[in-house]
Design an enzyme around this catalytic site. Structure first.
Site, PDB file in Angstrom:
ATOM      1  N   ASP A  23     -59.475 -48.369  13.874  1.00 18.60           N
ATOM      2  CA  ASP A  23     -58.334 -49.131  14.673  1.00 18.60           C
ATOM      3  C   ASP A  23     -58.934 -49.893  15.877  1.00 18.60           C
ATOM      4  O   ASP A  23     -58.227 -50.813  16.529  1.00 18.60           O
ATOM      5  CB  ASP A  23     -57.473 -48.131  15.340  1.00 18.60           C
ATOM      6  CG  ASP A  23     -57.845 -47.200  16.197  1.00 18.60           C
ATOM      7  OD1 ASP A  23     -58.809 -47.250  16.807  1.00 18.60           O
ATOM      8  OD2 ASP A  23     -57.044 -46.039  16.097  1.00 18.60           O
ATOM      9  N   ASP A  74     -70.589 -45.365   4.719  1.00 26.72           N
ATOM     10  CA  ASP A  74     -70.536 -44.037   5.048  1.00 26.72           C
ATOM     11  C   ASP A  74     -71.364 -43.741   6.286  1.00 26.72           C
ATOM     12  O   ASP A  74     -72.558 -44.227   6.356  1.00 26.72           O
ATOM     13  CB  ASP A  74     -70.985 -42.942   3.994  1.00 26.72           C
ATOM     14  CG  ASP A  74     -70.756 -41.770   4.285  1.00 26.72           C
ATOM     15  OD1 ASP A  74     -71.214 -41.282   5.223  1.00 26.72           O
ATOM     16  OD2 ASP A  74     -70.663 -41.002   3.165  1.00 26.72           O
ATOM     17  N   GLY A  75     -70.863 -43.074   7.449  1.00 21.58           N
ATOM     18  CA  GLY A  75     -71.548 -42.801   8.758  1.00 21.58           C
ATOM     19  C   GLY A  75     -72.788 -41.857   8.435  1.00 21.58           C
ATOM     20  O   GLY A  75     -73.871 -42.115   9.008  1.00 21.58           O
ATOM     21  N   ASP A  92     -64.283 -40.437  15.774  1.00 18.10           N
ATOM     22  CA  ASP A  92     -63.162 -40.411  15.821  1.00 18.10           C
ATOM     23  C   ASP A  92     -62.245 -40.403  14.340  1.00 18.10           C
ATOM     24  O   ASP A  92     -62.205 -41.293  13.790  1.00 18.10           O
ATOM     25  CB  ASP A  92     -62.517 -41.792  16.501  1.00 18.10           C
ATOM     26  CG  ASP A  92     -60.966 -41.910  16.834  1.00 18.10           C
ATOM     27  OD1 ASP A  92     -60.400 -40.793  16.658  1.00 18.10           O
ATOM     28  OD2 ASP A  92     -60.677 -43.021  17.127  1.00 18.10           O
ATOM     29  N   SER A  93     -62.054 -39.026  13.932  1.00 11.78           N
ATOM     30  CA  SER A  93     -61.670 -38.867  12.544  1.00 11.78           C
ATOM     31  C   SER A  93     -60.316 -38.315  12.413  1.00 11.78           C
ATOM     32  O   SER A  93     -59.739 -38.084  13.556  1.00 11.78           O
ATOM     33  CB  SER A  93     -62.601 -37.869  11.959  1.00 11.78           C
ATOM     34  OG  SER A  93     -62.552 -36.357  12.625  1.00 11.78           O
ATOM     35  N   SER A  94     -59.762 -38.309  11.285  1.00 12.83           N
ATOM     36  CA  SER A  94     -58.502 -37.593  10.936  1.00 12.83           C
ATOM     37  C   SER A  94     -58.817 -36.097  11.099  1.00 12.83           C
ATOM     38  O   SER A  94     -59.660 -35.686  11.074  1.00 12.83           O
ATOM     39  CB  SER A  94     -57.967 -38.367   9.707  1.00 12.83           C
ATOM     40  OG  SER A  94     -58.799 -38.056   8.788  1.00 12.83           O
ATOM     41  N   ASP A  95     -57.701 -35.444  10.743  1.00 13.76           N
ATOM     42  CA  ASP A  95     -57.776 -33.917  10.406  1.00 13.76           C
ATOM     43  C   ASP A  95     -58.603 -33.707   9.348  1.00 13.76           C
ATOM     44  O   ASP A  95     -58.865 -34.266   8.536  1.00 13.76           O
ATOM     45  CB  ASP A  95     -56.465 -33.375  10.216  1.00 13.76           C
ATOM     46  CG  ASP A  95     -55.758 -33.443  11.595  1.00 13.76           C
ATOM     47  OD1 ASP A  95     -55.972 -33.437  12.801  1.00 13.76           O
ATOM     48  OD2 ASP A  95     -54.244 -33.577  11.476  1.00 13.76           O
ATOM     49  N   TYR A 160     -49.684 -36.445  19.363  1.00 12.88           N
ATOM     50  CA  TYR A 160     -50.492 -35.306  18.468  1.00 12.88           C
ATOM     51  C   TYR A 160     -49.591 -33.888  18.368  1.00 12.88           C
ATOM     52  O   TYR A 160     -48.831 -33.649  19.288  1.00 12.88           O
ATOM     53  CB  TYR A 160     -51.726 -35.049  19.259  1.00 12.88           C
ATOM     54  CG  TYR A 160     -52.922 -35.939  18.645  1.00 12.88           C
ATOM     55  CD1 TYR A 160     -53.816 -35.787  17.580  1.00 12.88           C
ATOM     56  CD2 TYR A 160     -52.925 -36.936  19.456  1.00 12.88           C
ATOM     57  CE1 TYR A 160     -54.800 -36.503  17.154  1.00 12.88           C
ATOM     58  CE2 TYR A 160     -54.071 -37.840  18.831  1.00 12.88           C
ATOM     59  CZ  TYR A 160     -54.932 -37.857  17.848  1.00 12.88           C
ATOM     60  OH  TYR A 160     -55.778 -38.557  17.568  1.00 12.88           O
TER      61      TYR A 160
END
Length: 217
Positions: A23, A74-75, A92-95, A160
């Site tokens: 984002d 891919d990081g 900065d990832s999702s769950d 959150y």
């Protein structure tokens, strides 16, 4: 906070890697550090970037900074090809459910460690102490075998679950990040809506139950 805690804990960050964060919000905040010379982002899904630019321009403005380099990949693969390259790495990832689950596993933390320069810092999304103690404690224990120091900080944020999110902050060849090594200039501080040097230190002060469960104290 996921950006400013590691960056202000580092005395002189020059190269920063962001994994995820398509984002652009983390990029926007990294760009507020004038001493940073290169900002690299690895995002798997190019559509996330394009949608953010279209519908979330206040976040995506981070892509406008000329220091930003975008890699759609891919990081983990990127880090494998860029060892000992970065002063700060932010994930900065999702769950940890589904594809993002690998970002919460020990091999990924080892890959970040190898991609850090000596004295470097990683900061990752660390889940919520009210809901995910069972995830946080084992993860911190496992990566403590790789990193010089591993700490847990948190911030309050209404979007959150439970209004709180944590950060796992680990170092390579340096001590705790609980105290800032630098402070924002007066001009930069005026652009920050949340971070202050005092809040940096306070973020590491955990409630008694979390201190016992996460840190074993």
């Amino acid at each position: 906070m996921i950006t400013h805690i590691p960056l202000y804990a580092h005395p002189n960050p020059k190269k920063v890697l962001v994994i995820g964060g398509g984002d652009g919000g983390v990029l926007r905040e990294v760009a507020k550090h004038p001493g940073v010379e290169e900002i690299v982002i690895c995002e798997l899904d190019a559509d996330v970037i394009e949608v953010s630019k279209k519908y979330l321009p206040s976040l995506a403005k981070g892509y406008d900074d000329p220091r930003v380099k975008v890699h759609i990949m891919d990081g983990a693969k990127f880090m494998d090809a860029n060892k000992a390259s970065f002063d700060v790495i932010i994930t900065d990832s999702s769950d940890p459910i589904g594809p993002a689950g690998v970002l919460f596993e020990t091999p990924f933390y080892k890959a970040m460690h190898e991609s850090l320069r000596e004295g470097g810092i990683v900061c990752t999304q660390g889940e919520c102490m009210w809901l995910h103690i069972d995830i946080i404690k084992p993860l911190m224990d496992s990566i403590a075998q790789v990193y010089t120091d591993v700490g847990y900080a948190y911030t309050t944020i209404p979007t959150y679950p439970s209004g709180q999110i944590g950060f796992i902050i680990a170092t390579k060849g340096r001590g705790s990040c609980s105290q800032p090594a630098r402070k924002p200039s007066d001009d930069v501080q005026k652009t920050l809506r949340y971070y202050t040097p005092e809040l940096h230190s306070a973020a590491f002060v955990l409630p008694a139950f979390a201190k016992r469960a996460i840190l074993g104290e």
